[in-house]
Write an enzyme that holds these catalytic residues in place. Structure first.
Site, PDB file in Angstrom:
ATOM      1  N   ASP A  11       0.867  -1.182   0.000  1.00 36.14           N
ATOM      2  CA  ASP A  11       0.000   0.000   0.000  1.00 36.14           C
ATOM      3  C   ASP A  11       0.903   1.230   0.000  1.00 36.14           C
ATOM      4  O   ASP A  11       2.103   1.147   0.259  1.00 36.14           O
ATOM      5  CB  ASP A  11      -0.896   0.013   1.247  1.00 36.14           C
ATOM      6  CG  ASP A  11      -1.787   1.253   1.293  1.00 36.14           C
ATOM      7  OD1 ASP A  11      -2.402   1.586   0.262  1.00 36.14           O
ATOM      8  OD2 ASP A  11      -1.857   1.916   2.341  1.00 36.14           O
ATOM      9  N   SER A  12       0.285   2.371  -0.266  1.00 35.70           N
ATOM     10  CA  SER A  12       1.038   3.617  -0.234  1.00 35.70           C
ATOM     11  C   SER A  12       1.356   4.028   1.208  1.00 35.70           C
ATOM     12  O   SER A  12       2.153   4.933   1.412  1.00 35.70           O
ATOM     13  CB  SER A  12       0.215   4.715  -0.899  1.00 35.70           C
ATOM     14  OG  SER A  12      -1.041   4.801  -0.266  1.00 35.70           O
ATOM     15  N   CYS A  74      -4.197  -1.244  -2.283  1.00 28.92           N
ATOM     16  CA  CYS A  74      -4.301   0.200  -2.445  1.00 28.92           C
ATOM     17  C   CYS A  74      -5.156   0.398  -3.691  1.00 28.92           C
ATOM     18  O   CYS A  74      -4.839  -0.146  -4.751  1.00 28.92           O
ATOM     19  CB  CYS A  74      -2.900   0.792  -2.637  1.00 28.92           C
ATOM     20  SG  CYS A  74      -2.881   2.524  -3.115  1.00 28.92           S
ATOM     21  N   GLU A 153      -3.562   9.389   7.878  1.00 27.87           N
ATOM     22  CA  GLU A 153      -2.101   9.256   7.996  1.00 27.87           C
ATOM     23  C   GLU A 153      -1.555  10.113   9.135  1.00 27.87           C
ATOM     24  O   GLU A 153      -0.528   9.790   9.723  1.00 27.87           O
ATOM     25  CB  GLU A 153      -1.398   9.639   6.683  1.00 27.87           C
ATOM     26  CG  GLU A 153      -1.614   8.656   5.527  1.00 27.87           C
ATOM     27  CD  GLU A 153      -0.736   7.398   5.607  1.00 27.87           C
ATOM     28  OE1 GLU A 153       0.354   7.448   6.183  1.00 27.87           O
ATOM     29  OE2 GLU A 153      -1.180   6.358   5.064  1.00 27.87           O
ATOM     30  N   CYS A 185     -11.095   3.327  -0.858  1.00 25.52           N
ATOM     31  CA  CYS A 185      -9.760   3.768  -0.464  1.00 25.52           C
ATOM     32  C   CYS A 185      -9.436   3.003   0.810  1.00 25.52           C
ATOM     33  O   CYS A 185     -10.261   2.933   1.728  1.00 25.52           O
ATOM     34  CB  CYS A 185      -9.769   5.269  -0.185  1.00 25.52           C
ATOM     35  SG  CYS A 185      -8.247   5.862   0.564  1.00 25.52           S
ATOM     36  N   HIS A 187      -7.759   3.580   3.272  1.00 25.27           N
ATOM     37  CA  HIS A 187      -7.681   4.317   4.533  1.00 25.27           C
ATOM     38  C   HIS A 187      -9.054   4.539   5.182  1.00 25.27           C
ATOM     39  O   HIS A 187      -9.133   4.759   6.384  1.00 25.27           O
ATOM     40  CB  HIS A 187      -7.031   5.682   4.315  1.00 25.27           C
ATOM     41  CG  HIS A 187      -5.558   5.621   4.067  1.00 25.27           C
ATOM     42  ND1 HIS A 187      -5.006   4.853   3.073  1.00 25.27           N
ATOM     43  CD2 HIS A 187      -4.528   6.240   4.693  1.00 25.27           C
ATOM     44  CE1 HIS A 187      -3.691   5.004   3.103  1.00 25.27           C
ATOM     45  NE2 HIS A 187      -3.368   5.842   4.079  1.00 25.27           N
TER      46      HIS A 187
HETATM   47  N1  DGL Z   1      -3.999   3.591  -0.395  1.00 30.95           N
HETATM   48  C1  DGL Z   1      -4.635   4.613  -1.190  1.00 30.95           C
HETATM   49  C2  DGL Z   1      -5.900   4.047  -1.819  1.00 30.95           C
HETATM   50  O1  DGL Z   1      -6.457   3.066  -1.388  1.00 30.95           O
HETATM   51  C3  DGL Z   1      -4.976   5.833  -0.394  1.00 30.95           C
HETATM   52  C4  DGL Z   1      -3.803   6.623   0.059  1.00 30.95           C
HETATM   53  C5  DGL Z   1      -3.085   7.347  -1.039  1.00 30.95           C
HETATM   54  O2  DGL Z   1      -3.623   8.288  -1.654  1.00 30.95           O
HETATM   55  O3  DGL Z   1      -1.951   6.981  -1.270  1.00 30.95           O
HETATM   56  O4  DGL Z   1      -6.345   4.601  -2.784  1.00 30.95           O
END
Ligand code: DGL
Length: 269
Positions: A11-12, A74, A153, A185, A187
């Site tokens: 994930d990011s 992600c 975050e 998303c 998050h």
């Molecule tokens: N993990 C990203 C998603 O699910 C969200 C966070 C980001 O923008 O990097 O889209």
């Protein structure tokens, strides 16, 4: 033995931990190697080409760890890079957009589905495409909520502030008809109680985490890759960002202590 190798989840940042939590619950014998690219988070506002490049770099790293499967936990990276990653690697690859779409299709009674996600995910149209491929009669409202990822975050715990940011972010979709809202998303499940408050109890919130873990389980089963021996797997968590910050959010969300290692991808090559 290949089945004892880990599942690589990327994930990011910390958002993919929602998928990790479900994999822990559904597949407790599986070892996880998690990669959170916190230093380059958010991916949401970045061009798709850049997100693709980052995702492929992480995939390369996970392959050096001999993972038996890759989960792109992600949405933005799934939208930008899933097809490319599938072409590149020989092991199974799972994204989060199809599982999230299936969860909404399973639940909706009115056919009115909302999707919220990052700019990258919403602009890609990946959810609409996936949903409509399965049922062209669905009515889909999608909306980007760029302020929600920084909120998660940041690790802010002030409830008044969280409520205010969530309310403002969701204002434009409040008059739309929907019985299901996809948290598109990774998050968003971390603040789902606040999202539920704002959209009301009549709207079912759907996250891809649960369905993604189920898909992982199904694929591992079909490919004879389920780990049947390991009872206490030692999971590994990597972050490109600050270890303490990652650890604090991750341990709170996962409800267990974990070991986190800092990684700089430019030094791995
Ligand atoms: N993990 C990203 C998603 O699910 C969200 C966070 C980001 O923008 O990097 O889209």
């Amino acid at each position: 033995m290949e089945e004892q190798n880990a599942i690589g989840i990327l994930d990011s940042g910390v958002g993919g931990l929602t998928v990790v939590k479900e994999v822990f619950r559904q597949l407790p014998r599986e070892k996880i190697i998690y990669f959170g690219d916190t230093a380059r988070c958010p991916y949401g506002p970045r061009p798709a080409e850049e997100v693709k490049k980052f995702t492929l770099e992480i995939v390369d790293f996970l392959l050096t760890q001999n993972v038996k499967m890759i989960v792109i936990a992600c949405n933005t990276a799934t939208a930008a890079a899933l097809n490319e990653v599938k072409k590149k690697v020989k092991i199974p690859v799972v994204g989060v957009i199809r599982p999230g779409s299936l969860a909404a299709i399973k639940h909706t009674r009115t056919g009115e589905i909302g999707v919220i996600g990052t700019e990258g995910t919403i602009q890609s149209g990946a959810y609409e495409k996936t949903l409509k491929q399965i049922n062209p009669n669905l009515n889909i409202t999608s909306y980007a909520c760029p302020t929600l990822v920084p909120l998660v975050e940041s690790g802010i715990e002030d409830e008044t502030m969280i409520r205010q940011v969530v309310k403002e972010a969701l204002q434009p979709i409040l008059n739309q008809k929907m019985d299901s809202l996809i948290l598109g998303c990774t998050h968003y499940p971390l603040i789902s109680q606040y999202i539920q408050e704002v959209v009301g109890e009549q709207v079912k919130l759907l996250s891809s985490a649960e369905e993604t873990a189920r898909e992982v389980s199904t694929i591992l089963h079909y490919q004879n890759l389920l780990n049947q021996t390991e009872n206490h797997p030692k999971h590994l968590f990597y972050t490109t960002g600050d270890v303490d910050h990652f650890k604090q959010i991750a341990e709170k969300w996962l409800g267990r202590t974990i070991e986190v290692t800092h990684i700089d991808l430019s030094k791995v090559k």
